[in-house]
Design a protein around this motif. Structure first.
Motif, PDB file in Angstrom:
ATOM      1  N   GLY A 173       0.795  -1.225   0.000  1.00 59.93           N
ATOM      2  CA  GLY A 173       0.000   0.000   0.000  1.00 59.93           C
ATOM      3  C   GLY A 173       0.825   1.272   0.000  1.00 59.93           C
ATOM      4  N   PRO A 174       1.769   1.444   0.946  1.00 65.24           N
ATOM      5  CA  PRO A 174       2.576   2.675   0.936  1.00 65.24           C
ATOM      6  C   PRO A 174       3.375   2.865  -0.348  1.00 65.24           C
ATOM      7  CG  PRO A 174       2.765   1.548   3.043  1.00 65.24           C
ATOM      8  CD  PRO A 174       2.033   0.618   2.129  1.00 65.24           C
ATOM      9  N   LEU A 175       3.893   1.768  -0.917  1.00 65.24           N
ATOM     10  CA  LEU A 175       4.645   1.884  -2.162  1.00 65.24           C
ATOM     11  C   LEU A 175       3.736   2.335  -3.303  1.00 65.24           C
ATOM     12  CD1 LEU A 175       6.866  -1.337  -1.978  1.00 65.24           C
ATOM     13  CD2 LEU A 175       7.525   1.014  -1.463  1.00 65.24           C
ATOM     14  N   TYR A 176       2.530   1.754  -3.350  1.00 63.93           N
ATOM     15  CA  TYR A 176       1.583   2.149  -4.400  1.00 63.93           C
ATOM     16  C   TYR A 176       1.202   3.620  -4.254  1.00 63.93           C
ATOM     17  CZ  TYR A 176      -2.782   2.540  -6.996  1.00 63.93           C
ATOM     18  OH  TYR A 176      -3.772   2.959  -7.854  1.00 63.93           O
ATOM     19  N   TRP A 177       0.953   4.058  -3.017  1.00 63.76           N
ATOM     20  CA  TRP A 177       0.579   5.462  -2.794  1.00 63.76           C
ATOM     21  C   TRP A 177       1.716   6.395  -3.202  1.00 63.76           C
ATOM     22  CZ3 TRP A 177       2.525   9.412   0.242  1.00 63.76           C
ATOM     23  CH2 TRP A 177       1.705  10.540   0.363  1.00 63.76           C
ATOM     24  N   MET A 178       2.954   6.010  -2.912  1.00 66.39           N
ATOM     25  CA  MET A 178       4.090   6.856  -3.256  1.00 66.39           C
ATOM     26  C   MET A 178       4.264   6.957  -4.774  1.00 66.39           C
ATOM     27  SD  MET A 178       7.975   6.617  -1.740  1.00 66.39           S
ATOM     28  CE  MET A 178       8.253   4.961  -2.402  1.00 66.39           C
ATOM     29  N   VAL A 179       4.156   5.830  -5.475  1.00 64.30           N
ATOM     30  CA  VAL A 179       4.337   5.835  -6.927  1.00 64.30           C
ATOM     31  C   VAL A 179       3.231   6.623  -7.613  1.00 64.30           C
ATOM     32  CG1 VAL A 179       4.389   4.385  -8.988  1.00 64.30           C
ATOM     33  CG2 VAL A 179       5.623   3.675  -6.934  1.00 64.30           C
ATOM     34  N   THR A 180       1.980   6.388  -7.228  1.00 64.37           N
ATOM     35  CA  THR A 180       0.864   7.091  -7.872  1.00 64.37           C
ATOM     36  C   THR A 180       0.840   8.573  -7.513  1.00 64.37           C
ATOM     37  OG1 THR A 180      -0.593   6.413  -6.046  1.00 64.37           O
ATOM     38  CG2 THR A 180      -0.559   5.032  -8.028  1.00 64.37           C
ATOM     39  N   SER A 181       1.260   8.920  -6.313  1.00 66.67           N
ATOM     40  CA  SER A 181       1.296  10.343  -5.942  1.00 66.67           C
ATOM     41  C   SER A 181       2.320  11.099  -6.775  1.00 66.67           C
ATOM     42  CB  SER A 181       1.631  10.486  -4.452  1.00 66.67           C
ATOM     43  OG  SER A 181       0.602   9.939  -3.654  1.00 66.67           O
ATOM     44  N   LEU A 227       8.458  15.766  -4.985  1.00 62.49           N
ATOM     45  CA  LEU A 227       9.117  15.150  -3.836  1.00 62.49           C
ATOM     46  C   LEU A 227       8.826  13.653  -3.776  1.00 62.49           C
ATOM     47  CD1 LEU A 227      10.708  15.350  -1.189  1.00 62.49           C
ATOM     48  CD2 LEU A 227       8.571  15.983  -0.042  1.00 62.49           C
ATOM     49  N   LEU A 228       7.570  13.265  -3.992  1.00 63.40           N
ATOM     50  CA  LEU A 228       7.225  11.842  -3.987  1.00 63.40           C
ATOM     51  C   LEU A 228       7.892  11.119  -5.153  1.00 63.40           C
ATOM     52  CD1 LEU A 228       5.367  10.309  -1.974  1.00 63.40           C
ATOM     53  CD2 LEU A 228       5.188  12.781  -1.836  1.00 63.40           C
ATOM     54  N   ALA A 229       7.981  11.776  -6.316  1.00 62.05           N
ATOM     55  CA  ALA A 229       8.667  11.164  -7.452  1.00 62.05           C
ATOM     56  C   ALA A 229      10.140  10.934  -7.131  1.00 62.05           C
ATOM     57  CB  ALA A 229       8.515  12.047  -8.687  1.00 62.05           C
ATOM     58  N   ALA A 230      10.765  11.880  -6.457  1.00 67.46           N
ATOM     59  CA  ALA A 230      12.172  11.724  -6.071  1.00 67.46           C
ATOM     60  C   ALA A 230      12.347  10.576  -5.076  1.00 67.46           C
ATOM     61  CB  ALA A 230      12.701  13.027  -5.481  1.00 67.46           C
ATOM     62  N   LEU A 231      11.404  10.430  -4.158  1.00 67.53           N
ATOM     63  CA  LEU A 231      11.482   9.339  -3.189  1.00 67.53           C
ATOM     64  C   LEU A 231      11.342   7.980  -3.875  1.00 67.53           C
ATOM     65  CD1 LEU A 231       9.373  10.817  -0.247  1.00 67.53           C
ATOM     66  CD2 LEU A 231      11.855  10.576  -0.369  1.00 67.53           C
ATOM     67  N   VAL A 232      10.501   7.907  -4.905  1.00 70.83           N
ATOM     68  CA  VAL A 232      10.370   6.659  -5.664  1.00 70.83           C
ATOM     69  C   VAL A 232      11.694   6.313  -6.335  1.00 70.83           C
ATOM     70  CG1 VAL A 232       9.237   5.567  -7.627  1.00 70.83           C
ATOM     71  CG2 VAL A 232       7.897   6.925  -6.019  1.00 70.83           C
ATOM     72  N   ILE A 233      12.316   7.306  -6.959  1.00 70.00           N
ATOM     73  CA  ILE A 233      13.596   7.063  -7.637  1.00 70.00           C
ATOM     74  C   ILE A 233      14.653   6.633  -6.625  1.00 70.00           C
ATOM     75  CG2 ILE A 233      15.445   8.176  -8.940  1.00 70.00           C
ATOM     76  CD1 ILE A 233      13.295   9.977 -10.215  1.00 70.00           C
ATOM     77  N   ALA A 234      14.661   7.250  -5.441  1.00 71.15           N
ATOM     78  CA  ALA A 234      15.641   6.888  -4.417  1.00 71.15           C
ATOM     79  C   ALA A 234      15.419   5.484  -3.887  1.00 71.15           C
ATOM     80  CB  ALA A 234      15.572   7.893  -3.267  1.00 71.15           C
ATOM     81  N   SER A 235      14.168   5.014  -3.912  1.00 72.61           N
ATOM     82  CA  SER A 235      13.853   3.684  -3.380  1.00 72.61           C
ATOM     83  C   SER A 235      14.100   2.567  -4.377  1.00 72.61           C
ATOM     84  CB  SER A 235      12.379   3.637  -2.945  1.00 72.61           C
ATOM     85  OG  SER A 235      12.091   4.646  -1.998  1.00 72.61           O
ATOM     86  N   LEU A 236      14.130   2.892  -5.662  1.00 76.73           N
ATOM     87  CA  LEU A 236      14.228   1.852  -6.680  1.00 76.73           C
ATOM     88  C   LEU A 236      15.471   0.965  -6.559  1.00 76.73           C
ATOM     89  CD1 LEU A 236      12.883   3.517  -9.968  1.00 76.73           C
ATOM     90  CD2 LEU A 236      11.895   1.618  -8.677  1.00 76.73           C
ATOM     91  N   ILE A 267      17.481  14.922  -0.777  1.00 77.30           N
ATOM     92  CA  ILE A 267      16.039  15.094  -0.977  1.00 77.30           C
ATOM     93  C   ILE A 267      15.430  15.858   0.188  1.00 77.30           C
ATOM     94  CG2 ILE A 267      13.850  13.837  -1.086  1.00 77.30           C
ATOM     95  CD1 ILE A 267      15.255  11.695  -2.708  1.00 77.30           C
ATOM     96  N   TYR A 268      15.858  15.542   1.401  1.00 80.82           N
ATOM     97  CA  TYR A 268      15.351  16.261   2.579  1.00 80.82           C
ATOM     98  C   TYR A 268      15.709  17.748   2.522  1.00 80.82           C
ATOM     99  CZ  TYR A 268      15.033  17.794   7.442  1.00 80.82           C
ATOM    100  OH  TYR A 268      14.743  18.494   8.587  1.00 80.82           O
ATOM    101  N   SER A 269      16.921  18.063   2.077  1.00 86.62           N
ATOM    102  CA  SER A 269      17.354  19.458   2.017  1.00 86.62           C
ATOM    103  C   SER A 269      16.564  20.258   0.977  1.00 86.62           C
ATOM    104  CB  SER A 269      18.853  19.526   1.694  1.00 86.62           C
ATOM    105  OG  SER A 269      19.610  18.834   2.660  1.00 86.62           O
ATOM    106  N   LEU A 270      16.140  19.601  -0.098  1.00 93.21           N
ATOM    107  CA  LEU A 270      15.427  20.287  -1.172  1.00 93.21           C
ATOM    108  C   LEU A 270      13.912  20.151  -1.057  1.00 93.21           C
ATOM    109  CD1 LEU A 270      17.695  19.099  -4.131  1.00 93.21           C
ATOM    110  CD2 LEU A 270      17.691  21.363  -3.064  1.00 93.21           C
ATOM    111  N   ALA A 271      13.428  19.482  -0.017  1.00 93.35           N
ATOM    112  CA  ALA A 271      11.992  19.202   0.082  1.00 93.35           C
ATOM    113  C   ALA A 271      11.159  20.471   0.152  1.00 93.35           C
ATOM    114  CB  ALA A 271      11.717  18.327   1.306  1.00 93.35           C
ATOM    115  N   ALA A 272      11.662  21.491   0.817  1.00 92.84           N
ATOM    116  CA  ALA A 272      10.877  22.722   0.995  1.00 92.84           C
ATOM    117  C   ALA A 272      10.807  23.561  -0.273  1.00 92.84           C
ATOM    118  CB  ALA A 272      11.466  23.550   2.130  1.00 92.84           C
TER     119      ALA A 272
END
Length: 291
Positions: free
Chosen positions: A38-46, A258-267, A246-251
């Motif tokens: 579920g969390p992975l799906y929410w992150m990718v679709t977001s 931001l969610l797209a970047a987190l997906v790329i970082a998790s891949l 990613i945390y430094s640039l989140a703001a």
């Protein structure tokens, strides 16, 4: 010899027992799948949504209008190529140091039998009971002014590599595997005139590939997912890891980027697990029985 289970074969053969069994099995499978996927799906679709749809309440389960370009925008705007390169550099360096020093330590404790070896191993295992956050302050004060050499390691790769070398868990895994190697192999090598180092290189390491693969994966993933220590010791934006960057640039970016970047970082870590999951399990169980 029969094996006893929670449900006897006679009960499972009945229609009611079979129905209850499969109902419980499907429910457990669905619940655990939703919890983990579920969390992975929410992150990718977001990451595919527009900023307006991302902020919509209640959130949409499926993007109404997918924007795959968000991933390309996040890649360019947040300079993810540089952050991924930095993280890979730190991870491979930590892997190299762990393979050299952890293998040497485990081999010494397992086969060379040094004086007070059990005491040393016990002291290493005790460190596993200490929360990592408790050690952050003394480690940080140490890298600010390393004893003897009197050097400041902040903003250098050594600040990531050196603390990762002494990994008690990996040493324990390696030692357990080395313990399962028959002593006769080492004795035969010694009779042929091989030194302990030659025996390690020519006999032990070739048959230790499963556990070496597991330790390698743990070393890379450990550096890849770390956040607190790199954030404290790598303040230079040009040297930060993917999580800290990613945390430094989140703001300064939108939430969908931001969610797209987190997906790329998790891949990378997801791909490593999916490709090597069988090797991970075989390596973890390889030393459980003496050969």
């Amino acid at each position: 010899m029969t094996t006893r289970t929670l449900i006897s074969p006679a009960q499972l053969a009945r229609p009611r027992g079979k129905f209850l069994y499969w109902t419980a099995f499907v429910l457990v499978l669905v619940v655990f799948t939703l919890v983990f996927i579920g969390p992975l799906y929410w992150m990718v679709t977001s990451g595919l949504k527009s900023p307006q749809e991302f902020a919509q309440t209640p959130p949409t389960l499926v993007p109404k209008d997918a924007h795959p370009g968000n991933y390309a925008d996040a890649w360019g705007v947040m300079d993810l190529a540089r952050l991924l390169g930095n993280t890979l550099y730190y991870a491979l360096g930590a892997l190299a140091f762990q393979l050299v020093f952890d293998v040497a330590a485990a081999y010494s404790l397992s086969k060379l039998r040094p004086v007070l070896g059990n005491v040393i191993l016990g002291a290493m295992l005790v460190t596993l009971m200490i929360p990592a956050t408790v050690l952050v302050v003394p480690q940080y004060l140490t890298v600010l002014d390393v004893p003897i050499v009197e050097r400041n390691l902040v903003n250098s790769p050594w600040v990531i590599w050196l603390p990762s070398v002494t990994n008690a868990f990996n040493i324990f895994l390696l030692k357990r595997f080395f313990d399962s190697i028959p002593r006769e192999l080492l004795d035969a090598a010694a009779i042929d005139g091989a030194s302990p180092l030659r025996t390690l290189r020519s006999v032990v390491l070739p048959i230790s590939r499963p556990i070496l693969g597991v330790v390698s994966i743990f070393a890379v993933v450990g550096v890849w997912k770390d956040f607190l220590w790199p954030m404290l010791t790598l303040p230079d934006p040009g040297k930060q890891t993917i999580n800290v960057g990613i945390y430094s640039l989140a703001a300064s970016v939108t939430e969908n980027w931001l969610l797209a970047a987190l997906v790329i970082a998790s891949l990378p870590t997801l791909v490593i697990f999916l490709v090597f999951q069988r090797h991970i399990m075989s390596g973890l169980t390889a030393g459980s029985l003496k050969g």
